[in-house]
Design a protein around this motif. Structure first.
Motif, PDB file in Angstrom:
ATOM      1  N   GLU A 104      30.227  84.797  36.271  1.00 47.00           N
ATOM      2  CA  GLU A 104      29.806  84.936  37.666  1.00 47.00           C
ATOM      3  C   GLU A 104      28.945  86.181  37.850  1.00 47.00           C
ATOM      4  OE1 GLU A 104      32.844  84.634  40.664  1.00 47.00           O
ATOM      5  OE2 GLU A 104      33.859  83.001  39.608  1.00 47.00           O
ATOM      6  N   CYS A 106      26.741  88.264  41.411  1.00 46.36           N
ATOM      7  CA  CYS A 106      26.804  88.420  42.854  1.00 46.36           C
ATOM      8  C   CYS A 106      25.549  89.145  43.325  1.00 46.36           C
ATOM      9  CB  CYS A 106      28.060  89.221  43.224  1.00 46.36           C
ATOM     10  SG  CYS A 106      28.261  89.515  44.983  1.00 46.36           S
ATOM     11  N   VAL A 116      34.905  85.150  34.929  1.00 47.05           N
ATOM     12  CA  VAL A 116      35.992  85.194  35.905  1.00 47.05           C
ATOM     13  C   VAL A 116      36.762  83.884  35.769  1.00 47.05           C
ATOM     14  CG1 VAL A 116      36.561  85.265  38.369  1.00 47.05           C
ATOM     15  CG2 VAL A 116      34.684  86.657  37.491  1.00 47.05           C
ATOM     16  N   HIS A 148      34.418  81.985  45.193  1.00 47.45           N
ATOM     17  CA  HIS A 148      33.691  83.267  45.112  1.00 47.45           C
ATOM     18  C   HIS A 148      33.289  83.725  46.514  1.00 47.45           C
ATOM     19  CE1 HIS A 148      30.737  86.119  43.174  1.00 47.45           C
ATOM     20  NE2 HIS A 148      30.235  86.032  44.399  1.00 47.45           N
ATOM     21  N   PHE A 158      34.003  89.766  42.924  1.00 46.49           N
ATOM     22  CA  PHE A 158      34.328  89.148  41.642  1.00 46.49           C
ATOM     23  C   PHE A 158      34.795  90.175  40.613  1.00 46.49           C
ATOM     24  CE2 PHE A 158      30.011  90.179  40.221  1.00 46.49           C
ATOM     25  CZ  PHE A 158      30.133  90.308  38.837  1.00 46.49           C
TER      26      PHE A 158
END
Length: 192
Positions: A104, A106, A116, A148, A158
């Motif tokens: 993941e 972000c 994750v 998420h 995360f």
């Protein structure tokens, strides 16, 4: 309107967001702006706290995961077909299934990607932009994107799911993001 993405370290990312009262804001306009902001930053999900609003709202569009010249039909995730939605006042009712790892990232924590583990299924209750209530179940990458973004409206990032060792290894990179010492091709807002 394209909003700047709030960077790691800003306190709004750690707040538990509040429900949106019907008629209190123009959720249709806000969702359009959030999609525009997300697409501008090449994201597949964006929560209101990431644009500085501590509201229980997020938008998702997982379709880019199923696009690309080198992607075989067999590799496409069926959960992402037509997966473009707005979730308002969401509440996860159930998470189930085996936890599986996926790398993941972000938009608020650029240039960092880590595995994750999350459950494979999610059942969620929410209202849409017309304040119609829905209860739906998702699996695969759609479930992950929802989990998420849902974390964001609960003040969770995360990186909070990582082991203490991984967190220590990322400490300097995260500090650089907070200070604005990063290069991204979208507008960001850094903590003061």
């Amino acid at each position: 309107m394209i909003y700047p993405i709030v960077a790691y370290g800003d306190s709004v990312l750690r707040k538990v967001a509040v429900d949106i009262e019907k008629g209190s804001i123009d959720v249709k306009k806000l969702s359009e702006d959030m999609f525009e902001t997300m697409y501008n930053a090449s994201g597949v999900g964006l929560a209101a706290p990431q644009i500085g609003l501590a509201l229980r709202m997020f938008v998702v569009d997982g379709r880019p995961f199923n696009e690309g010249e080198d992607l075989d039909e067999r590799d496409k995730d069926p959960s992402l077909v037509d997966f473009k939605k707005v979730f308002i006042n969401a509440e996860i009712l159930e998470e189930d299934g085996d936890e599986w790892a996926f790398e993941e990232g972000c938009l608020s924590i650029p240039n960092i990607r880590e595995d994750v583990y999350r459950p494979e299924f999610v059942k969620i209750k929410y209202v849409d932009v017309d304040f119609n209530e829905h209860i739906e179940e998702y699996e695969g990458l759609a479930a992950r994107i929802i989990q998420h973004e849902y974390d964001h409206i609960d003040g969770i990032l995360f990186t909070d799911h990582l082991s203490p060792v991984k967190k220590r290894m990322l400490k300097n990179k995260l500090a650089n993001i907070t200070k604005g010492n990063i290069k991204v091709d979208y507008k960001m807002k850094f903590p003061k």
